[in-house]
Design a protein around this motif. Structure first.
Motif, PDB file in Angstrom:
ATOM      1  N   PRO A   1      30.310   2.055   4.208  1.00  0.00           N
ATOM      2  CA  PRO A   1      31.439   1.826   5.123  1.00  0.00           C
ATOM      3  C   PRO A   1      31.127   0.706   6.107  1.00  0.00           C
ATOM      4  CG  PRO A   1      30.214   3.766   5.794  1.00  0.00           C
ATOM      5  CD  PRO A   1      29.620   3.335   4.491  1.00  0.00           C
ATOM      6  N   THR A   2      32.167   0.024   6.569  1.00  0.00           N
ATOM      7  CA  THR A   2      32.001  -0.900   7.683  1.00  0.00           C
ATOM      8  C   THR A   2      31.853  -0.081   8.968  1.00  0.00           C
ATOM      9  OG1 THR A   2      34.363  -1.034   8.169  1.00  0.00           O
ATOM     10  CG2 THR A   2      33.484  -2.576   6.515  1.00  0.00           C
ATOM     11  N   GLU A   3      31.443  -0.729  10.033  1.00  0.00           N
ATOM     12  CA  GLU A   3      31.336  -0.021  11.314  1.00  0.00           C
ATOM     13  C   GLU A   3      32.703   0.489  11.773  1.00  0.00           C
ATOM     14  OE1 GLU A   3      28.407  -1.055  14.466  1.00  0.00           O
ATOM     15  OE2 GLU A   3      28.475  -3.024  13.478  1.00  0.00           O
ATOM     16  N   VAL A   4      33.737  -0.324  11.558  1.00  0.00           N
ATOM     17  CA  VAL A   4      35.084   0.100  11.955  1.00  0.00           C
ATOM     18  C   VAL A   4      35.510   1.330  11.161  1.00  0.00           C
ATOM     19  CG1 VAL A   4      37.528  -0.553  11.935  1.00  0.00           C
ATOM     20  CG2 VAL A   4      35.811  -2.172  12.764  1.00  0.00           C
ATOM     21  N   GLU A   5      35.257   1.327   9.846  1.00  0.00           N
ATOM     22  CA  GLU A   5      35.627   2.476   9.014  1.00  0.00           C
ATOM     23  C   GLU A   5      34.834   3.718   9.422  1.00  0.00           C
ATOM     24  OE1 GLU A   5      36.828  -0.020   4.970  1.00  0.00           O
ATOM     25  OE2 GLU A   5      34.768   0.646   5.294  1.00  0.00           O
ATOM     26  N   TRP A   6      33.552   3.541   9.713  1.00  0.00           N
ATOM     27  CA  TRP A   6      32.717   4.680  10.101  1.00  0.00           C
ATOM     28  C   TRP A   6      33.214   5.276  11.423  1.00  0.00           C
ATOM     29  CZ3 TRP A   6      29.909   6.835  13.883  1.00  0.00           C
ATOM     30  CH2 TRP A   6      28.973   7.814  13.531  1.00  0.00           C
ATOM     31  N   GLU A   7      33.457   4.430  12.418  1.00  0.00           N
ATOM     32  CA  GLU A   7      33.844   4.944  13.735  1.00  0.00           C
ATOM     33  C   GLU A   7      35.252   5.529  13.723  1.00  0.00           C
ATOM     34  OE1 GLU A   7      34.409   3.342  18.314  1.00  0.00           O
ATOM     35  OE2 GLU A   7      32.739   2.550  17.118  1.00  0.00           O
ATOM     36  N   PHE A   8      36.167   4.914  12.949  1.00  0.00           N
ATOM     37  CA  PHE A   8      37.526   5.460  12.869  1.00  0.00           C
ATOM     38  C   PHE A   8      37.493   6.868  12.276  1.00  0.00           C
ATOM     39  CE2 PHE A   8      41.517   6.041  10.427  1.00  0.00           C
ATOM     40  CZ  PHE A   8      42.395   6.097  11.493  1.00  0.00           C
ATOM     41  N   ALA A   9      36.682   7.074  11.221  1.00  0.00           N
ATOM     42  CA  ALA A   9      36.576   8.399  10.611  1.00  0.00           C
ATOM     43  C   ALA A   9      35.990   9.408  11.595  1.00  0.00           C
ATOM     44  CB  ALA A   9      35.714   8.328   9.354  1.00  0.00           C
ATOM     45  N   ALA A  10      35.080   8.948  12.468  1.00  0.00           N
ATOM     46  CA  ALA A  10      34.414   9.848  13.402  1.00  0.00           C
ATOM     47  C   ALA A  10      35.302  10.255  14.564  1.00  0.00           C
ATOM     48  CB  ALA A  10      33.141   9.193  13.938  1.00  0.00           C
ATOM     49  N   ARG A  11      36.137   9.339  15.047  1.00  0.00           N
ATOM     50  CA  ARG A  11      36.908   9.657  16.255  1.00  0.00           C
ATOM     51  C   ARG A  11      38.398   9.837  16.007  1.00  0.00           C
ATOM     52  NH1 ARG A  11      35.577   4.756  20.192  1.00  0.00           N
ATOM     53  NH2 ARG A  11      36.962   5.905  21.560  1.00  0.00           N
ATOM     54  N   GLY A  12      38.945   9.355  14.892  1.00  0.00           N
ATOM     55  CA  GLY A  12      40.354   9.571  14.571  1.00  0.00           C
ATOM     56  C   GLY A  12      41.276   8.648  15.343  1.00  0.00           C
ATOM     57  N   ALA A  13      42.539   8.602  14.885  1.00  0.00           N
ATOM     58  CA  ALA A  13      43.514   7.677  15.466  1.00  0.00           C
ATOM     59  C   ALA A  13      43.792   7.995  16.928  1.00  0.00           C
ATOM     60  CB  ALA A  13      44.813   7.715  14.662  1.00  0.00           C
ATOM     61  N   GLU A  14      43.764   9.263  17.296  1.00  0.00           N
ATOM     62  CA  GLU A  14      44.065   9.661  18.671  1.00  0.00           C
ATOM     63  C   GLU A  14      42.825   9.660  19.566  1.00  0.00           C
ATOM     64  OE1 GLU A  14      47.154  10.049  19.547  1.00  0.00           O
ATOM     65  OE2 GLU A  14      47.818   9.777  17.485  1.00  0.00           O
ATOM     66  N   GLY A  15      41.666   9.318  19.013  1.00  0.00           N
ATOM     67  CA  GLY A  15      40.451   9.275  19.812  1.00  0.00           C
ATOM     68  C   GLY A  15      39.876  10.628  20.149  1.00  0.00           C
TER      69      GLY A  15
END
Length: 735
Positions: free
Chosen positions: A603-617
């Protein structure tokens, strides 16, 4: 979506204290549904009406594969339109004890549903056999919710006191919370094992009991404990005995803390479905009022808002329900029809009518036998069994013909439009002017036929039109997990698995759909972190639910004859525990090679972090969405001896709502990006050249520094606390 005006109700199939449930038919979507109607008296009570509608809103907002689905609401008529179910576990209990495998499957499904609810901050409040429904596929669903928050007050449920948690009656047993539902489920599971003889285990509650409810309340609030489960159910498997014994403990502190912890006590085996009577799909020309199976009609008061007994004298108030004649008028009619001068001619007329109807039905089923037809269209399909075949076509106004005959859609679901097509092999033609036609062969095998689409027509270049993007697709190395839901937008499964690993070392991935999110940190930055900015993942993608394990990497190494030697074989911890631990000390190159072999990438860093925190943060600072950080949530360094990695299926409390585990702790994870220096690292930028980013911290990192925005880098050869996680992109999909 169908409007309530398109719902036609038929016979009553269930009744509660304030509700009536009818079998009904959705005329727009051509499907059977159930309508739960609030009684006229209750509708006049504004408080009761609001509570009734809140139940529908709650069910509609919390969709899960093991929770009853609500289709629509009609406030003016006091209606909730729901999916039709085939029966209840109360029906099964009345027939006798269930097998150990079936009871385990019930627990698996209900615990997953309860885990889903509890993570939403809701309790069920009334887990009991009559509220556990069985759908047409033999799977179990929860119904009849109290819609109660974990921190709210809860009232004692109406109906039988058999399924009553002790803490509802006496606070000395502990505070009420998720463990309340676990107690009721454990009690239900025990009843499933014993069948009708269950009540006889408790004094004053069996057949002929004078006041069973009082006896139940006395038992639940006493210090008496159940006999050993193995004595009640000889031969019960160890995992089943353990989880039931723990869930039925009277003191809250002695029960599992969460539904997930209870689920972890069970063996992870495939779900065993209940047997249900399958019916062939009706032809479109048949009346919507065709009778349902007996099982469908017996999904009674379990779908009603209360399990209170039927009150005599209460009549149906559904506007479409037929009026019932009085006993006196029925008797008069019977006397009249019994007269010989009436009965004999009537029988003759019935016989003649039956012959005529039979001839017409025969003609309709076998059009090839008709020699002359006037002003009448005859179907070209002689088969009596029609199957709902889902086909999704782009563009959606393309014409579909089967065996040379144009067909029309019988309805639409999230899988696309469906068509009633006979069993067998058919030549299809999908066409539209200005497009290249498609000619697939449709093999319709049974009433359980899976979706056959989607199909995409491509515009002809010779007409000056641009070629449309191909439809979303997955690599051949993966497949949908059995029973996975289908995403309606991408028409792809929400969970997939790597085919080559499925037999020995399964690796499951979940679908992540892009959305704008806040990437990085707003406020004080820790070393290496990035300042917040709005980002959007480039495409939908799947991310593995766990880190790659030693066993999975070994399967790859054996299949490709790569990386046969290396530090990735290192173990840390108890002997024999390494197979299911994350691979570590693995190079970036080897990690990338595994991902390519499995059909994906790191995964890219963006993909990894988005999966970890979700759209609503919600996953900031911790992926599991709560501010609690301890050894139950993440394998980090909490100031004691470094213990090393743990198995990838451990610490379920630390999973994200989508089921991703160990995004924080255990091993740090390689990303595909070259590392960009973050806060306080500009002076060292040159030393980071050509090094890849790692995310997620590890068991060797201090818990004081842990959060999802943590970033670091390492030489490509790796380190003993760095592993990786597989990402598979959805090809051809737009943001």
């Amino acid at each position: 979506m169908s409007s309530p005006n398109s719902i036609e109700t038929f016979e009553e199939i269930g009744r509660g204290e304030n509700t009536i449930v009818y079998r009904a038919h959705d005329l727009t979507l051509n499907r059977q549904v159930a309508v739960k109607q609030l009684s006229p008296q209750a509708q006049r009570d504004e408080r009761m009406l609001e509570q009734f509608l809140k139940e529908a809103q709650f069910l509609a907002q919390h969709q899960d594969e093991n929770i009853l689905t609500v289709y629509s609401v009609d406030r003016s008529r006091g209606w909730i339109v729901m999916e039709m179910m085939e029966g209840t576990l109360a029906d099964k209990v009345a027939q006798g004890p269930l097998s150990f495998d079936l009871v385990r499957s019930v627990l698996q499904q209900v615990l997953r549903a309860l885990n889903f609810l509890h993570r939403k901050g809701k309790l069920h409040g009334k887990v009991r056999p009559s509220n556990l429904l069985i759908n047409s596929e033999g799977r179990v669903k929860l119904s009849d919710f109290e819609e109660v928050g974990v921190d709210a007050e809860i009232r004692v449920p109406t109906g039988s006191m058999k399924y009553l948690a002790p803490e509802l009656l006496k606070s000395e047993f502990g505070p009420f919370g998720p463990a309340l539902d676990l107690y009721c489920l454990g009690f239900t599971a025990l009843e499933l094992l014993k069948g009708p003889s269950f009540d006889s285990l408790f004094p004053g509650t069996g057949v002929g009991a004078i006041d069973a409810n009082t006896a139940w309340m006395r038992w639940h609030t006493s210090d008496d404990e159940l006999p050993p489960i193995r004595q009640i159910a000889p031969g019960i498997p160890d995992d089943l005995a353990t989880v039931i014994e723990k869930m039925t403990k009277k003191h809250v502190a002695e029960r599992p803390a969460t539904a997930q912890k209870a689920l972890d006590l069970l063996r992870d085996v495939p779900i065993k479905s209940f047997e249900v009577a399958a019916e062939p799909v009706s032809k479109p020309a048949e009346s919507a009022s065709k009778p349902t199976s007996t099982n469908a009609a017996t999904a009674t008061a379990a779908a009603a808002a209360s399990t209170a007994p039927t009150r005599s004298g209460t009549t149906s108030s559904a506007k479409s329900s037929p009026a019932k004649p009085s006993a006196k008028s029925s008797q008069s009619l019977n006397d009249f029809l019994g007269k010989p001068y009436v009965l004999y001619p009537l029988c003759a007329l019935i016989l003649i009518g039956a012959v005529i109807v039979g001839l017409k039905l025969r003609a309709a089923r076998h059009p090839e036998e008709i020699t002359e037809v006037q002003n009448e269209e005859i179907a070209k399909f002689p088969s009596e069994e029609l199957v709902e075949v889902h086909i999704k076509v782009t563009p959606d106004d393309a014409i579909i013909s089967i065996d040379g005959q144009e067909i029309e859609s019988a309805g639409q679901t999230k899988l696309g439009k469906y068509y009633n097509i006979p069993v067998g092999e058919h030549k299809a033609l999908i066409s539209k002017e200005g497009y290249k036609s498609l000619e697939p062969v449709l093999k319709v095998q049974s009433v359980n036929e899976l979706p056959l689409g989607p199909f995409q027509l491509v515009q002809r270049q010779d007409q000056g039109n641009e070629m449309p993007d191909p439809r979303p697709a997955l690599p051949t190395q993966v497949r949908g997990v059995k029973d996975a839901e289908i995403d309606p937008e991408l028409n792809l499964p929400t969970r997939i698995e790597v085919v080559a690993l499925a037999e020995k070392a399964p690796l499951v991935l979940v679908l992540i759909k892009p959305a704008n999110f806040k990437y990085g940190v707003e406020g004080d930055l820790q070393p290496g972190e990035l300042a917040a900015e709005d980002r959007l993942p480039e495409r939908p993608y799947y991310l593995a639910t766990t880190e790659t394990t030693n066993e999975q990497f070994e399967q790859f190494a054996e299949a490709t004859k790569q990386f046969q030697e290396g530090a990735w074989l290192t173990t840390w911890g108890e002997a024999g525990s390494a197979a299911n631990q994350p691979i570590r000390d693995v190079s970036w190159e080897a990690s990338q090679a595994f991902c390519n072999w499995a059909g994906g990438d790191l995964p890219t860093e963006v993909e990894w972090e988005f999966a970890a925190r979700g759209a609503e943060g919600a996953g900031f600072p911790y992926p599991w969405g709560s501010p609690m950080l301890d050894m139950e949530h993440a394998n980090l360094f909490f100031g004691s001896d470094i213990a090393g990695p743990v198995a990838v299926d451990s610490l379920p409390s630390g999973a994200t709502p989508t089921g991703l585990s160990h995004l924080l702790g255990n091993v740090a994870e390689w990303c595909s990006d070259i590392y960009a220096p973050g806060h306080g690292e500009q002076a060292q930028a040159a030393s980071f050249a050509d090094q890849h980013a790692i995310r997620g911290c590890s068991f060797a990192k201090s818990s004081d520094d842990a959060r999802v925005t943590w970033r670091a880098t390492e030489k490509a050869s790796g380190a003993d606390d760095i592993g990786f996680r597989l990402m598979i992109p959805v090809a051809n999909a737009k943001k």
